[in-house]
Scaffold this motif. Structure first.
Motif, short mmCIF file in Angstrom:
data_model
loop_
_atom_site.label_atom_id
_atom_site.label_comp_id
_atom_site.label_asym_id
_atom_site.label_seq_id
_atom_site.Cartn_x
_atom_site.Cartn_y
_atom_site.Cartn_z
N GLU A 232 15.46 6.14 19.73
CA GLU A 232 14.27 5.84 20.52
C GLU A 232 13.38 4.82 19.80
O GLU A 232 12.74 3.97 20.42
N TRP A 233 13.37 4.92 18.47
CA TRP A 233 12.56 3.98 17.69
C TRP A 233 13.11 2.56 17.81
O TRP A 233 12.36 1.58 17.90
N ALA A 235 14.51 1.37 20.35
CA ALA A 235 14.09 0.87 21.66
C ALA A 235 12.65 0.36 21.61
O ALA A 235 12.30 -0.68 22.20
N PHE A 236 11.82 1.08 20.89
CA PHE A 236 10.43 0.66 20.68
C PHE A 236 10.39 -0.70 19.99
O PHE A 236 9.65 -1.61 20.38
N ALA A 238 12.81 -2.94 19.87
CA ALA A 238 13.39 -3.96 20.75
C ALA A 238 12.41 -4.40 21.82
O ALA A 238 12.44 -5.54 22.29
N ASP A 239 11.51 -3.50 22.18
CA ASP A 239 10.52 -3.82 23.21
C ASP A 239 9.28 -4.51 22.63
O ASP A 239 8.27 -4.67 23.32
N GLY A 240 9.34 -4.89 21.36
CA GLY A 240 8.21 -5.60 20.77
C GLY A 240 7.07 -4.69 20.32
O GLY A 240 5.94 -5.14 20.17
N GLY A 241 7.39 -3.43 20.10
CA GLY A 241 6.34 -2.49 19.73
C GLY A 241 5.56 -2.88 18.49
O GLY A 241 4.37 -2.60 18.39
N ASP A 244 2.74 -5.92 19.46
CA ASP A 244 1.77 -5.86 20.55
C ASP A 244 0.52 -5.10 20.11
O ASP A 244 0.51 -3.87 20.05
N TRP A 306 3.08 3.60 23.38
CA TRP A 306 4.14 2.84 24.07
C TRP A 306 4.93 3.75 25.01
O TRP A 306 5.31 3.34 26.11
N ALA A 307 5.11 5.00 24.57
CA ALA A 307 5.91 5.95 25.36
C ALA A 307 5.09 6.62 26.46
O ALA A 307 5.59 7.52 27.14
#
Lengths: 427, 427, 427, 427
Positions: A232-233, A235-236, A238-241, A244, A306-307
Motif C-alpha cells: 500500500e505504501w 501505491a502511495f 507511485a501516486d506522488g504522495g 504533494d 491520502w487514504a
C-alpha cells in the motif's frame, strides 16, 4: 529490619530470580552475533552503542538497588555513575549523549565483569528478601532493561546501515519475499461511549505513565483490521504522495523537504532489482505483504490523509483493543525469532510494528510522577512527542500490555514504526 | 447570476461594509506611530515586518475574494501573489519567510495604494451583494486581518527591542507601577461530567479548528481565579526556579540551557533600578501586580510544578469559562487603549494575557478541513504546538470567543503569553 | 598651542576643505536614487545598509577627529559610539554586525543631521588649522569614506538582488550588449630581478599595509594584457569547468559543492534569453565582451588552471604595473559614470574589476601597525584573506594606487572581483 | 620489459625491502598498546581512527603500486577502494570523512590480513625489480605512511582525551617535572641577501611541494635560539594574553571567543595541583621547561605580538636552518622513545614541536603538480593553511628535512604545534 520482611515466599523469590537471570542473560545473548568493534557504534545522537546499553542497564540496578539497599556494596567504578547515567538529573551530571561512541574504555570485557558483579549483588539481595520498594525497583529495572533490549536492535540496525559494506546482524535463510496476498482491509466499528483508559490494578506491572486509569468519552469510530503494508505504501509513493504538500502537516512538509524523504528510512531503489530495504538481515527486497515500517509520524499522517482516513488517537486504539479483546499472545514479538515484521495477517493488532497515533504524549488526568530520581523516568518527556501503541517484532511480549504507551518525536524513523488507519463512523 | 442573490438586505450590507472599513482602517491606524524605516523590520523569521502585514492581509482579499468573484478585476501587481503569500501551497510558491525584511520594494506608498485599490474592489463587491461563499470568505478575511493586527504589535515590540536605543511604540503617561495589592488566588471548583466543547451554531463566527462541537468527559478540577502575576514570578525566580531541572520538562530544560533563560523575555536586571522590562512603551519597571507575560510554555509548566499545581487543559479552560459564564466584555482587549496587561483583578478569565494550556493543538473529533486553499488556514499546523486560550491586551474583543484556540510552539515567548494554574479537585 | 601650527597655508586649507566637502557630499549623492526603505537593507552579515555606511563614516570623523581635537565638542548622541563602531575594539564594544539592518532608528533624517553636524565640526577644525596628526587622520577619514562608498555599491547591489522584483539602482539607457570583439590576449614578459614593492615616499597617501617599501626577488613571468572576459568564462562553463574537481583547490571544491555554484554570482539562465546577470541596472544579458566579475578566488583559480595558466602573485602584479608604467587615469573608475565594467580594451590594467591574486594578505617585511585605535585599521585582518589589485568600476580613481592592496576571503563574490592570468616565462 | 631494468642492484633492493618492512611494521607496533575498542575512535572529523590509518596506508600501496604494476593482482576487497580513499577524486568517490569511526567492519583482524597481503605483493614487486616510476611511488608510499604514523599519535591523543577516564596511551615512569632551568633566549642574526629555498637535487627524497628550489631575497632578521616554553606561556596567560583583543588577529579573536580558549588544548586547571595537561601518558602537570604545544596559529601569533616579536616566515626559518647548519640528527623525534616534547635545550631547531610560521601554504614559483592522482597529494591544499616547520616528537627523523613543509589551518590545535619567535634586525 522490619521492611525486609515483605517478600518471604520462597517460590516467589525463586521465580523472580529466574526472571532476573533470564532478562539479564538475554541482553548478552542479543549481542552475541556482534564483533567487538560493533559494540561502540553510535551513528547518531539518538542511538546508543551496544556496550552502552549493556552498561547503562547495569548502572540502573547498581544505582537504584545495590547502592541504597545492599549493605557494604561499593560501586564497581565510581566514574561509571557519571559515564552511564542517561538523563537522571537527580543522580548528577551525565556524559554527553552524542559522544557515547567515544567510550572505548571501559572495554567490553570490563563491562561484562561489571554486569556479573551487579548480577551477583542483586541475587544476594534476592536471597535476603526484598521489601516492597526494592521489589518495585527490581521490576522497573527489568522492564527498563527490556526497553533497552529493543533499542539495542533498532540502534544497531541504524549503525550498521551506515556502513557501505551493509553488514547483517544475522543471516537470513529461506526466501525473503513471501508471495502472500494481503488480506483486504476491514473496519472494526466501535460505538460511542465512556471508556476506561489506563493500566488496571490487576496488571502485573505498568509504568507510571499508564496511570491513573480514568474515564474518557469517545465518539463512534472505525479502526482498520491490520496495519498498512509495504504494498500500500508503494501505491502511495507511485501516486506522488511524497510530493504533494496538500497531504502533509506543515512541520511534516518542512521535514520532508529538509531531509529529502522519498521513501521510508532504509529503502533504496536498485536500478535492476527495484526497491530494497536495509534490515537486520542486511539488504533485502521490499516485500509488499509485510507491514510498512521505519516511517515518521509525518509520513504516517500524510499516508492516512491520502487514504481518506486518519491516524487513531491513543484512546481509540486502547478502547478498540478492549473491545476486540486483543491478546499479546497473538502478536509477533521478539520471542518469534524473526527480527523483522512478518507479512500481515487478516486481523492483527499487537506486535510486528509500533503504530503511530495522533495523540501527543501527555499526562493522564490525575497523573503523579513518582518521588525521587525514578520520577524522571517518564514524566519529564511529556511534551512534543507522539504516542505509539502495540509493540514491535523486537519488543518482548513479556513487557507489553494494551495500555502500554511508547513515545517518539514525529520525525523519528529508526524504530519499527508503522501505522494503522482510523476513520469516523460510517453511516 | 443566481448565486449573487444571497445577501440582499441593505442594512446587513451597510453594516458589513462599515465593519470592513473599520477593520481595514485600524491596520493603518495601528501603524501610525511608526517611522517609515520601521515598516521593514524583521528581527527573527517568526515575525513579519509591519509593511508585510499590511500587504499580506490585502493579498488575502485580492486572492480569495476579488480575483475569483469581482468581474474584470486584474491583480494590482502579479508579483505580489508570490511575495505576499504566507503559506498557502495551493496558491503557489512563497517568498522565503525569513527574508521578508529584505522587501524594501514595494515601498510603503505602493502598499498603501494597493490597500486602497483592494478596499475599493471589496466595497464594489459588497455593493453588488455577496453570496454565501463570498460572505464566508469576507468574514474570514476580516478575522484574518485582526489576527495580523495582533501579530503586528507582538512583532514590532520584538523588533524594537533589538535596537539598543530602545525606541517606544508609544509614550506612556502617568506612573507605570500601580502599587496595587494582588488579590489572593482563589480556586474555582468544576465538577466532573460530560461537557460540550467547541463553537456553537449561534456564534457569529468561528474558525474551522473550533469545530465540530463535541462532548468530552472531564474529571473534577479546580481553576485559579486569575493569571499568575509578575510578583509571583519573581518569587519563583528567587527560589531558583530557573536553575532546578526537577521542575522542568526535558525539552524545556534543554531550551532553558541553550537559550540561557533566567527571566521572561524582555526582562533585564538593572543594577540600581531592579528588574525592568521592554514593552511597547519602551523600558519600564516590572510591576508585581500585572500578569506575567512573554514566557514560553516550558517556563509556564515549570512554574506550575513549582507552585504544586499544573497547567489546565484547553477542555478544562473552556468548560470553566462556560461554568463561570465568562464574558468577553469583561476582559482587557485592544479597545482598552493600553498596550500592555493591566494589574490583575480579583476574578479575570478573558483578555490581558494568552494562557498556555497543557493541550497539544490537534483536530477535534470529526474535524474536517475546508476544501481548497482555505483548508490550509488551520489544519496543517496541528502538530507540535500547544493551545493558548483567552486573548490578550492586543487582541480585538470583536475577534475573540471562549471557544477560540490560539497556538504556538512551546519555546515561543514573543506573544503576550502568560499562565493560569489548575489542580485536581481538593477533597 | 604649538601643535596647531603645522598647516597654516590658506590654499592648502581651502583645497583640503574642498576635498572634504566633495567626498562627504558624494556619499549622499550616491544614495540619491534610493527609496527610504532601501537605506536599512542588509541581506547578509558581510554587507551593511546604506544608512549604516552614512553613519559609520561620520562616526569615524567624530571619534578620531572631533572628540579628541575640537574643543568643546560633545558627541551628537553618545549611543552612536556603540551603534556605529565597526570593529575597533580599542574604542569599545560594537553592535552586532549581522543586525545592522535592524537599526530603523536613528532614522535617515537623524543620520543626515548628524552628518551635517560633524561636517560643520570638521570645517571648523580646518578653519582653525590642522597639525600633522589631525591632517593624517583627516586623510585617513576621507579614504575610509571612499572605501565605504565603494562598499555601498556592492552591498546595495547584493541587497536589491534578493528582491524578486529585481529593482535597479539606476535605469540603463542604450543597448547593453556591446557587440564588440574581444581583443586577443597578449602576454607581457617581465624579466627576473629584484623589484621594489610598496608605497613610495612621494605618494600623496598610502595605507599602512602598503608599507614599508622593500625589495623582493621575482623570477621571470608573463602577465596577460587584459582581464578574462564573460565570453571566456562561458567557454569554461561549457567545458564543464564547474564540475571537474581536478581543476579546483580542495577548499574551493568544498565551497562549490556546498554553495552549488554553477556560474558567477548574479548569473541566471533564462530559458529563452540565455544567461542574464543582475547588475546595478537590474537584470541584463551577459555581455561576452565585458570582464567577468562577481567570482570567488576559488573560481578564479579553477579557471586559471583550466586555461593552463595561474593567478599572478601581488608582487608580480605590482612589478608588472611598474614595468608597464600603468596609470590610474587610464582605468574605468566611478567617475566614469557607468556602474558596471565596460567591455575590455586591448591593454587594460587598472580599474573595471578587482583582480584576485594568489597572495595571502599578510604584513610586508618590517610592517608596523600604527599605535592606538587606528592600528586596528588593517593589520588585524592579515590572515585567511587574499589580495586583490587594481580597483573596480565603483572605486574612486582618487583613492587608488598601483601599490593599493584590497583583500577579501577566497569564497567572497559580491565585489566586482575578476581575474587576470599569469604564467611562467615561456622559453 | 625494458622499464623493469631500472633497479637491478641487489643491495639496493635488499635495503629498500628492509626499509619497507620496517616502516610497515612500525604502524602495527605503534598500535600495540591499544585495546581493540580504541581502533575505531574518531572524536572529530579532522582525525581518523587507528584502524583507518592502517587501512588507508595499505590502500595507497594497493592502488598506486599493486593494481597498476603487479601482474594478476586483484584487489583484496573492491569496496575498500571507496572506503579507504581519503581525498583522491581521480580515484573515485570517498566515504564520508566524518564517519570513519562508524566503520566497525572490516574488523581489525581483516585489516591486518589485508596489510599482510599487500605487504607480500609489494615484496613480490621488489623481488621482480622496480622501474623508476614504481620506485618513486614506493618512496612516496613509505613517506605517506610515516605521515600517517605521526597522525596516528596526534589523533589517538585527541580521541582518548574525550574519555573522562583519561586513559593513557602509555604509562610514564619517573618524574614528569624536569625541574630544569630554561636556557635564556638568544637571537641568531641572519644577514639580508638572496637565499635558495626548497629541496636540493641531492636530497634522497622530497615532496613536490618543496620544489622547485628557487631564489628569494630576505631582509636581515633574527631568529630565537629555541621554541617558546610552557613557562613563558604561563606568563602570557598571567598577563591576560587570552583576554586582550589588541594582541589578536581579527579571525583569531573570533575563534578565541567562539571556542572559549583560555589555555592551550588539553590544559586543565586543577584547584589543588595547578595546570595539568592531557598527554599520551595521561594527565600530567604542565612542565615549565618543556616547549609549549597544542596551540593554534592564532595563539602563537598573539603570543609573539605580546612578546614584542613576530612569527618567522617559512623562508626565514629555512634560511636560518641553512645558516646555522641545523641537523635532523640533533632533534627529538619518534626514535627518541618519548611521546611528548622534552625540556628545551639551549639551541634547538628541529624536532620536539612543529613551529607555526607566518607563511600561507602556497606553491613555490614554478611549482608543477605531478600528473595523475598523485598530483592531488599536495597541490590542492594550497589555500587557507599556514606552514609549520621542523617536525615534532612524534615525527620520524627519517622523514624530515629542513625543506619539509607541513601545513594546517590556523585554528588547528591537536598537532604538537608550538612556536619560535623572530624579529627584524636589531640595530
Amino acid at each position: 529490619m522490619q521492611h525486609r520482611q515483605a517478600s518471604t515466599d520462597e517460590d516467589a523469590t525463586r521465580s523472580l530470580t529466574a526472571r532476573f537471570n533470564s532478562v539479564r542473560a538475554r541482553s548478552e545473548h542479543d549481542c552475541a552475533p556482534l564483533e567487538i568493534e560493533d559494540y561502540s557504534l553510535q551513528a547518531m545522537p539518538e542511538t546508543s552503542p551496544p556496550k552502552w546499553h549493556l552498561a547503562h542497564t547495569t548502572w540502573f540496578f547498581e544505582t537504584f538497588l545495590l547502592e541504597p539497599f545492599l549493605p557494604g556494596y561499593t560501586p564497581f567504578n565510581p566514574a561509571f555513575r557519571y559515564l552511564f547515567n542517561s538523563y537522571y538529573n537527580s543522580i548528577g551530571e551525565q556524559f554527553s549523549r552524542a559522544q557515547r561512541g567515544l567510550l572505548s574504555r571501559p572495554t567490553l570485557t570490563e563491562v561484562l565483569a561489571w554486569r556479573e558483579t551487579v548480577n551477583q549483588g542483586v541475587r544476594g539481595l534476592l536471597a535476603r528478601g526484598l521489601d516492597e520498594e526494592m521489589h518495585r525497583r527490581l521490576l522497573i529495572g527489568l522492564h527498563h532493561e527490556q526497553q533497552h533490549q529493543e533499542l539495542f536492535f533498532t540502534d544497531i540496525q541504524y549503525s550498521l546501515s551506515c556502513n557501505p559494506l551493509g553488514p547483517a546482524y544475522r543471516e537470513h535463510t529461506g526466501p525473503w519475499l513471501s508471495g502472500q496476498h494481503t488480506p483486504p482491509l476491514q473496519w472494526h466499528a466501535i460505538p460511542e461511549g465512556l471508556c476506561a483508559i489506563g493500566a488496571t490494578e490487576t496488571d502485573a506491572f505498568a509504568f507510571d505513565n499508564e496511570t491513573p486509569r480514568h474515564r474518557a468519552f469517545l465518539p463512534a469510530f472505525e479502526l482498520a483490521s491490520r496495519p498498512v503494508t509495504n504494498g500500500e505504501w508503494l501505491a502511495f509513493m507511485a501516486d506522488g504522495g511524497y510530493d504533494d504538500p496538500a497531504l502533509w502537516l506543515s512541520d511534516g512538509w518542512t521535514a520532508r523537504q529538509q531531509q529529502g524523504w522519498q521513501a521510508p528510512l532504509y529503502w533504496q531503489q536498485d536500478e535492476h532489482a527495484g526497491w530494497q530495504s536495509f534490515t537486520l538481515y542486511g539488504m533485502q527486497p521490499v516485500d509488499p505483504a509485510r507491514p510498512v515500517c521505519h516511517i515518521s509520524a509525518y509520513e504516517a499522517d500524510a499516508f492516512a490523509r491520502w487514504a481518506g482516513a486518519r491516524l487513531p488517537t491513543e484512546y481509540e486504539w486502547e478502547a478498540a483493543a478492549q473491545h476486540l479483546d486483543a491478546q499479546v499472545a497473538d502478536g509477533q514479538f521478539i520471542g518469534d525469532g524473526h527480527y523483522h515484521p512478518r507479512p500481515v495477517r487478516a486481523t492483527q493488532l499487537l506486535g510486528s510494528v509500533w503504530e503511530w497515533t495522533a495523540s501527543s504524549y501527555g499526562p493522564y488526568p490525575g497523573y503523579q510522577a513518582p518521588a525521587g530520581a525514578l520520577g524522571e523516568y517518564n514524566g519529564k518527556f511529556m511534551c512534543n512527542q507522539l504516542v505509539l501503541r502495540g509493540g514491535s517484532c523486537v519488543s518482548d511480549a513479556d513487557h507489553l500490555r494494551t495500555s502500554y504507551r511508547n513515545f517518539f518525536y514525529p520525525p523519528d524513523r529508526w524504530q519499527f514504526s508503522g501505522l494503522r488507519l482510523a476513520r469516523g463512523k460510517q453511516p
